[in-house]
Design an enzyme around this catalytic site. Structure first.
Site: not given
Lengths: 573, 231
Positions: A119, A255, A398
Site C-alpha cells: 500500500f 489504492e 494519512r
C-alpha cells in the site's frame, strides 16, 4: 420544557469501526452502555473501506512496528504526534489478530496466515522498498470488519439505539461532559442521554465538499456538537484527496489496485508517477500522488474529451487476480464508469476522502483543550476516537490502511480509558438546568422559521465553495474569499426552512440538523486553511512554501513513548 | 422523467397513496438514487434511507417497478416509465419508502451470527487455508439490505417463524467457516418445520440479491448437512 432522560454509565455516539470496537470493550466489562447510531450499525461508513488494515504482522516479508511508525510519521509530514503513532503501530498487530479471532474473513496465504498487500507509503527498513503490510479481505475489508465487529457486539448483548441522532453535547459549568441530547428518528422524540463517560465516534465530514468518496451520513456530527459546546477543532485544514475516485461519480477505487500492481497513466500513455516519486512511484503517499495528478491535468496531460481525468490501468493483472483480489472494484467500474477494468483503464480523479483533523484527543482517547496555559487539558468525561478525533496519528496526511488501524486501536484505547475513569469517579454529577436548551432552541427555530432558504440550496452553495476555494492547490486570495463566503453560508444555514413538519422519520429535519454540523466543519476547515501559511502534507499553498518554515498551533509531540524521535527531513518517495 | 412513489405519513395521512412526480434530471444523474435526491430537493417530505450510494451499506433497498433492488446501483436508463417505487414488501411501513426492519434483524440475530470457537485464543491468527477461506466467498458479502427476504413468499407468510434467505445465508456462512466449532448447535437451531424448511426453493431471493449472492444454494447446503447427519 422538561425532556425525558435516561441514564447510563457510558454513551457511545456512532457505531462504525471505532464505536463498535469501543462498545464491545465497554459491554464486555459489564457497564451499562448505550450506543447511538443514525443508521443501523452495519450501514456506517466504515463499510465502504476497501484496501486493508495496516499492521506489521510480517506475514509476507520482514516487517516491524518501528518501520510502520517511521512510514506514518513521514506520511504525516511530521505533524503527527509520535507518541500516538508509536502506540498505534505497536498495538496494531494485536488488534488485527483479535479481529481474526472474532471471525473476520481475511484473505489467506498458502501457509494459512493472513494475506497482506502493498500500500502507498508503507515501506521496509525506513523507506527502502515497498512492504506488504495491508491485511485485507479482498477489496471489502471495511465491510468484513464492520460486520465482524457488529456480530461480536451481538454476542456481547450491546444495547443499540438504532436510528437515533445525537444533537448536542451536555456539559456542566465546570466543562465536564455529561452525555448528549438525541432524537429518535422514528418517533421524533427528543431525549437526554445522561452518561458518566461519553465517547464520540461519529466519523468524517466529507460531505462539506461537492465531490467526495464519503457517504451521505458523513456530516461531521461529532465535530459540530463539540464546536457548539466550545471545544476547538484541530488541524481542520488537512483534507485528504484520494488519488482514485471514479471521475464524475466520486466513488472510491482502492489504492489496493496500485498495491496489486496497477498504475496511473496520462493521456500520452506515460506512467507519470515515475517523474514525481522515482522510488515508490504509484505507491507514494496520497498527497504526493494526488498533487501529481492535479499537476498533470493542469498542464494539459489529462485524458478524456475534456482532459480532466487520468487513467488507472490494471488489465495487465489478468482477470484471475482482479476477480480474486479486487472483485468489488470490477463491480464499481462497470456500474459507475461503464468500463470493465479487465479490458480498459478506469477514469479517475483525486477526490475528497478523509479528514485528518478533528476533535483534539491524546493517545488514550481523552479529549483535550487549551486551558490556562496548558495546551492539552483533559475534558473530564469526554472521549473521541476514529475519524472524528485528531489523536493525532495522521498529521498532515494519512497513509492508506491507517484509518482502519486507527479505528481499532483508538476505539479500544478510548473504551479502556473510560472504564478506568468510571472506576475512579463512581458518582453521577447533576445535569445542569439548561442541559437541553441549545437543542430545544435549534428545533424550535426550525419549526417556526418563515421565509428561509431550503436546506438543499444552502448545502449546495457550501459544497461548491469548499470545492472551488479549498481544493488540492490552494491560493491566498481564493482562500481569503472562501473564508468570507463560508461565513456568509454559515449565517444562511441558521435561517433554513423545512416544509415537512411531521414527527415521523422526518428526514428533512435531519438534513437541516446535519447542515448545522456541516457548516461548523466547513468554516473551521476554510479558516484554518487560510491561516496556515505553509505547505504541509495535504495542505498545499503553492505561494507560501518555504522548506523548514513550519507552523504549529498545538505543540507536536516529537517524543515517542519508547522509541527514538524520528527527526524531520525532506520528504521524498 | 416520470415516477409514481408510495407515500404515507402516519402523522397526517389516513391511508397510503401513490403520488406522481415529473422531475428534470441533471446530465450527471445516472442512478435511481440521484433522481430521488432531485425529487427530495423539490419535495422535502419524501422520506427514504440512503447512505453510501455505491451498493455496500444496504440502506436504500426498495421495490422498483415490481422488483426489489438498491436505488443507488439501479441505472435510470434501465427503468421503464413511470417508475413505480414502493417500500420493500411484507414489512410494516414506517413512512413512505422506510420500512420497519426489526423482524428482519431479529431473524438475523436468531442464527447466532458470530464465530463460535471455545479453544484457547492463540497468540497470532488462527490458520485457515486459502481453500477453506474460499468457502466463505459468496456468503460473507451480504449487506443485510433485505431485498431477498422481502421477495420471498414464505417469508411474507411467516416472518416471525421462518428465518428467511438473508438469515439462512449467514447461518451457512458460519457453518462453512473452518474456524467455527458450533455446526451441530447451528443445525439444531434450524431443524424445525418453519425456521429452515419453509424454504421451497422458489429462488426469488437469488433473483433479488443486488450483490449476486445465492441464498438458495446456501439453504440447500444446510439441508444436505441435516440429511447427512440423520443417515
Amino acid at each position: 420544557m422538561a425532556l425525558a432522560k435516561r441514564s447510563f454509565d457510558a454513551v457511545v455516539v456512532g457505531a462504525g469501526g471505532a464505536g463498535l470496537r469501543a462498545a464491545l470493550q465497554l459491554s464486555e466489562s459489564g457497564l451499562s452502555v448505550a450506543v447511538l447510531s443514525k443508521v443501523f450499525p452495519t450501514r456506517s461508513h466504515t463499510v465502504a473501506a476497501q484496501g486493508g488494515i495496516g499492521a506489521a504482522l510480517g506475514n509476507m516479508d520482514e516487517d516491524s512496528w518501528l518501520w510502520h511508525m517511521y512510514d506514518t510519521v513521514k506520511g504525516s509530514d511530521w505533524l503527527g504526534d509520535q507518541d500516538a503513532i508509536e502506540f498505534m503501530c505497536r498495538e496494531a498487530p494485536k488488534l488485527v489478530y483479535e479481529l481474526e479471532h472474532f471471525g473476520m474473513p481475511f484473505d489467506r496465504n498458502e501457509n494459512g496466515t493472513v494475506y497482506q498487500r502493498p500500500f502507498g507509503g508503507h515501506s521496509q527498513n525506513f523507506g527502502e522498498r515497498p512492504v506488504q503490510r495491508s491485511c485485507c479481505a479482498a477489496d471489502r475489508t471495511g465491510h468484513a470488519m464492520l460486520h465482524t465487529l457488529y456480530q461480536r457486539n451481538v454476542r456481547a448483548h450491546t444495547q443499540f439505539f438504532v436510528e437515533w441522532m445525537a444533537l448536542d453535547l451536555v456539559r456542566d459549568s465546570s466543562g465536564q461532559v455529561l452525555g448528549v441530547t438525541a432524537l429518535e428518528m422514528e418517533t421524533g422524540e427528543v431525549m437526554i442521554l445522561n452518561a458518566r463517560a461519553t465517547l464520540f465516534a461519529t466519523g468524517g465530514a466529507g460531505r462539506i465538499f461537492w465531490s467526495t468518496t464519503n457517504a451521505f451520513i458523513c456530516t461531521g456530527d461529532g465535530l459540530g456538537m463539540a464546536a457548539r459546546a466550545g471545544i476547538p477543532l484541530e488541524d481542520m485544514e488537512f483534507w485528504q484527496f484520494h488519488p482514485t475516485g471514479v471521475a464524475g461519480a466520486g466513488v472510491l477505487i482502492t489504492e489496493g489496485v496500485r498495491g496489486e500492481g496497477g498504475y496511473l497513466l496520462n493521456k500520452n500513455g506515460e506512467r507519470f508517477m515515475e517523474r514525481y516519486a522515482p522510488n515508490l512511484k504509484d505507491l507514494a503517499s496520497r498527497d504526493i500522488v494526488s498533487r501529481a495528478m492535479a499537476t498533470e491535468i493542469k498542464e494539459g496531460r489529462g485524458a478524456g474529451p475534456h482532459g480532466d481525468y487520468l487513467l488507472l490501468k490494471l488489465d495487465h493483472l489478468g482477470p484471475e487476480v482482479i476477480d480474486k483480489r479486487l472483485p468489488g472494484i470490477r463491480e464499481i467500474s462497470k456500474k459507475f464508469a461503464n468500463i470493465d477494468p479487465v479490458k480498459d483503464p478506469i477514469p479517475v480523479v483525486p477526490t475528497v476522502h478523509y479528514m485528518m483533523g478533528g476533535i483534539p484527543a491524546n493517545y488514550l482517547g481523552e479529549v483535550v483543550v487549551p486551558q490556562g496555559g496548558n495546551p492539552e487539558a483533559v475534558v473530564p468525561g469526554f472521549y473521541a476516537a476514529g475519524e472524528c478525533a485528531c489523536a493525532s496519528v495522521h498529521g498532515a496526511n494519512r497513509l492508506g490502511t491507517n484509518s482502519l488501524t486507527d479505528l481499532l486501536v483508538f476505539g479500544k484505547a478510548a473504551a479502556e480509558s473510560m472504564i478506568k475513569f468510571l472506576k475512579e469517579n463512581p458518582g453521577r454529577k447533576d445535569l445542569p438546568k439548561d442541559a437541553a436548551e441549545r437543542t430545544l432552541s435549534r428545533l424550535a427555530r426550525l419549526d417556526n422559521q418563515k421565509n428561509g432558504e431550503s436546506v438543499a440550496e444552502v448545502a449546495t452553495e457550501m459544497r461548491r465553495t469548499m470545492q472551488s476555494h479549498c481544493g488540492v492547490f490552494r491560493f491566498p486570495d481564493t482562500l481569503a474569499e472562501g473564508v468570507k463566503k463560508i461565513r456568509g453560508i454559515a449565517d444562511r444555514a441558521s435561517r433554513t426552512q423545512i416544509k415537512d413538519k411531521s414527527r415521523v422519520f422526518n428526514t428533512a429535519r435531519l438534513e437541516a440538523l446535519e447542515l448545522d454540523n456541516l457548516v461548523e466543519v466547513a468554516r473551521a476547515s476554510m479558516v484554518s486553511a487560510e491561516a496556515r501559511k505553509e505547505s504541509r502534507g495535504a495542505h498545499d499553498r503553492s505561494d507560501q512554501y518555504k522548506d523548514g518554515d513550519r507552523l504549529e498551533y498545538k505543540p507536536v509531540h516529537m517524543k515517542p513513548l519508547t522509541a527514538r524521535t524520528i527527526e524531520p527531513k525532506v520528504r521524498t518517495y | 422523467m416520470r415516477f409514481r412513489i408510495f407515500r404515507y405519513d402516519p402523522d397526517k395521512d389516513e391511508k397510503p397513496a401513490m403520488r406522481g412526480y415529473d422531475v428534470r434530471l441533471d446530465p450527471h444523474d445516472r442512478m435511481l438514487l440521484d433522481a430521488l435526491i432531485r425529487i427530495k430537493e423539490q419535495d422535502d417530505s419524501l422520506s427514504l434511507r440512503r447512505s453510501c450510494r455505491e451498493g455496500v451499506c444496504g440502506s436504500d433497498a426498495m421495490n422498483i417497478n415490481g422488483k426489489n433492488g438498491l436505488a443507488c446501483i439501479t441505472k435510470l436508463a434501465d427503468l421503464k416509465e413511470p417508475v413505480e417505487l414502493r417500500p420493500l414488501p411484507g414489512l410494516p411501513v414506517i413512512r413512505d419508502l422506510i420500512v420497519d426492519m426489526s423482524q428482519f434483524f431479529k431473524q438475523y440475530h436468531s442464527i447466532k451470527p458470530y464465530l463460535i470457537n471455545d479453544d484457547p485464543v492463540p497468540e497470532k491468527e488462527r490458520l485457515q487455508s486459502p481453500r477453506e477461506r474460499e468457502e466463505l466467498d459468496g456468503l460473507y458479502e451480504c449487506i443485510l439490505c433485505a431485498c431477498c427476504s422481502t421477495a420471498c413468499p414464505s417469508y411474507w407468510w411467516n416472518p416471525d417463524k421462518f428465518v428467511g434467505p438473508a438469515g439462512l445465508l449467514q447461518a451457512y456462512r458460519f457453518i462453512a467457516d473452518s474456524r467455527d466449532q458450533a455446526t451441530a448447535e447451528r443445525l439444531d437451531n434450524l431443524e424445525d418445520p418453519y425456521r429452515l424448511f419453509r424454504c421451497h426453493s422458489i429462488m426469488n431471493c437469488v433473483d433479488a440479491c443486488p450483490k449476486h449472492l445465492n441464498p438458495t444454494r446456501a439453504i440447500g447446503k444446510i439441508k444436505e448437512l441435516l440429511v447427512k447427519r440423520t443417515v
